[in-house]
Motif scaffolding. Structure first.
Motif, PDB file in Angstrom:
ATOM      1  N   ARG A 125       0.784  -1.231   0.000  1.00 51.96           N
ATOM      2  CA  ARG A 125       0.000   0.000   0.000  1.00 51.96           C
ATOM      3  C   ARG A 125       0.816   1.281   0.000  1.00 51.96           C
ATOM      4  O   ARG A 125       0.342   2.315   0.439  1.00 51.96           O
ATOM      5  CB  ARG A 125      -0.978  -0.005   1.171  1.00 51.96           C
ATOM      6  N   TYR A 126       2.028   1.241  -0.491  1.00 53.89           N
ATOM      7  CA  TYR A 126       2.831   2.449  -0.629  1.00 53.89           C
ATOM      8  C   TYR A 126       3.024   2.749  -2.108  1.00 53.89           C
ATOM      9  O   TYR A 126       3.323   1.859  -2.897  1.00 53.89           O
ATOM     10  CB  TYR A 126       4.208   2.290   0.037  1.00 53.89           C
ATOM     11  N   LYS A 127       2.848   3.998  -2.471  1.00 53.90           N
ATOM     12  CA  LYS A 127       3.145   4.467  -3.820  1.00 53.90           C
ATOM     13  C   LYS A 127       4.550   5.042  -3.808  1.00 53.90           C
ATOM     14  O   LYS A 127       4.918   5.770  -2.892  1.00 53.90           O
ATOM     15  CB  LYS A 127       2.145   5.544  -4.267  1.00 53.90           C
ATOM     16  N   LEU A 128       5.324   4.726  -4.840  1.00 51.56           N
ATOM     17  CA  LEU A 128       6.724   5.141  -4.902  1.00 51.56           C
ATOM     18  C   LEU A 128       6.941   6.218  -5.951  1.00 51.56           C
ATOM     19  O   LEU A 128       6.363   6.168  -7.029  1.00 51.56           O
ATOM     20  CB  LEU A 128       7.613   3.950  -5.266  1.00 51.56           C
ATOM     21  N   ILE A 129       7.810   7.161  -5.618  1.00 55.34           N
ATOM     22  CA  ILE A 129       8.260   8.178  -6.570  1.00 55.34           C
ATOM     23  C   ILE A 129       9.776   8.205  -6.459  1.00 55.34           C
ATOM     24  O   ILE A 129      10.318   8.420  -5.370  1.00 55.34           O
ATOM     25  CB  ILE A 129       7.672   9.560  -6.244  1.00 55.34           C
ATOM     26  N   VAL A 130      10.460   7.960  -7.576  1.00 54.49           N
ATOM     27  CA  VAL A 130      11.917   7.933  -7.591  1.00 54.49           C
ATOM     28  C   VAL A 130      12.402   9.038  -8.516  1.00 54.49           C
ATOM     29  O   VAL A 130      11.990   9.106  -9.674  1.00 54.49           O
ATOM     30  CB  VAL A 130      12.447   6.566  -8.069  1.00 54.49           C
ATOM     31  N   ILE A 131      13.270   9.908  -7.990  1.00 52.89           N
ATOM     32  CA  ILE A 131      13.828  11.007  -8.775  1.00 52.89           C
ATOM     33  C   ILE A 131      15.343  10.958  -8.650  1.00 52.89           C
ATOM     34  O   ILE A 131      15.873  10.881  -7.545  1.00 52.89           O
ATOM     35  CB  ILE A 131      13.296  12.370  -8.287  1.00 52.89           C
ATOM     36  N   VAL A 132      16.030  11.022  -9.800  1.00 51.36           N
ATOM     37  CA  VAL A 132      17.493  10.996  -9.819  1.00 51.36           C
ATOM     38  C   VAL A 132      17.981  12.221 -10.583  1.00 51.36           C
ATOM     39  O   VAL A 132      17.511  12.504 -11.695  1.00 51.36           O
ATOM     40  CB  VAL A 132      18.022   9.703 -10.484  1.00 51.36           C
ATOM     41  N   TYR A 133      18.913  12.954  -9.981  1.00 47.34           N
ATOM     42  CA  TYR A 133      19.553  14.102 -10.614  1.00 47.34           C
ATOM     43  C   TYR A 133      21.028  13.758 -10.817  1.00 47.34           C
ATOM     44  O   TYR A 133      21.674  13.246  -9.896  1.00 47.34           O
ATOM     45  CB  TYR A 133      19.483  15.346  -9.716  1.00 47.34           C
TER      46      TYR A 133
END
Length: 179
Positions: A125-133
């Motif tokens: 039940r967790y939504k993931l957001i992955v951001i890489v710079y």
């Protein structure tokens, strides 16, 4: 009885066995049209009269379970995700030199790898957001900010910064609990 009444009764009896009955068998009415002619109207009603054997199986006892939760049963493991971020960034970028086109592709690849490894933890039940710079390291400074609306009791994030002689990389993983 007239012939049409007998036909209507037979039709009604056949339809009753199949679960559909015409309202003309019990109620006939005529509606007047604006031109003064009468028009027959027919409506149908569907229902089940006699259950068949296949329906007996569907009438088995159903046990209902309350699945509503007031919060997560398993919280997001920030420490483990920080280790994942460190391992992935170090593995992919340890020997790389900054090249704009290569780094553009690497941000996509690294973010997909991180997302896959965090999903493998199977946190429900967790939504993931992955951001890489990824950027060039030439003595400049950079300030990256993010803003999010969330519940601090259930939602979390993990972050890791990587540097080598040519580039820097920042990876963020945001998790939002989905109720």
């Amino acid at each position: 009885m007239m012939m049409s009444d007998i036909a209507k009764d037979r039709t009604a009896h056949l339809l009753k066995k199949r679960g559909s009955v015409s309202s003309l068998s019990s109620h006939e009415f005529r509606r007047k049209e604006p031109h003064g002619r009468a028009k027959d109207s027919m409506s149908t009603v569907s229902y089940m009269d006699e259950p068949c054997q296949s329906e007996d199986a569907s009438r088995l006892t159903v046990h209902m379970e309350n699945t509503y939760q007031l919060g997560p049963t398993k919280y997001f493991p920030v420490v483990i995700v920080n280790h994942i971020l460190k391992d992935v960034l170090t593995t992919y970028l340890q020997e790389e030199q900054y090249e704009p086109e290569l780094c553009r592709q690497m941000t996509k690849t690294i973010s997909e790898v991180i997302k896959a490894q965090v999903k493998d933890l199977m946190i429900p039940r967790y939504k993931l957001i992955v951001i890489v710079y990824i950027g060039q390291l030439t003595g400049q400074s950079i300030l990256i900010g993010s803003r999010c609306l969330w519940d601090p009791k259930n939602d979390a994030f993990a972050s890791f910064i990587f540097r080598n002689s040519s580039l820097f990389a920042l990876a963020n993983v945001y998790t939002v609990y989905f109720e």
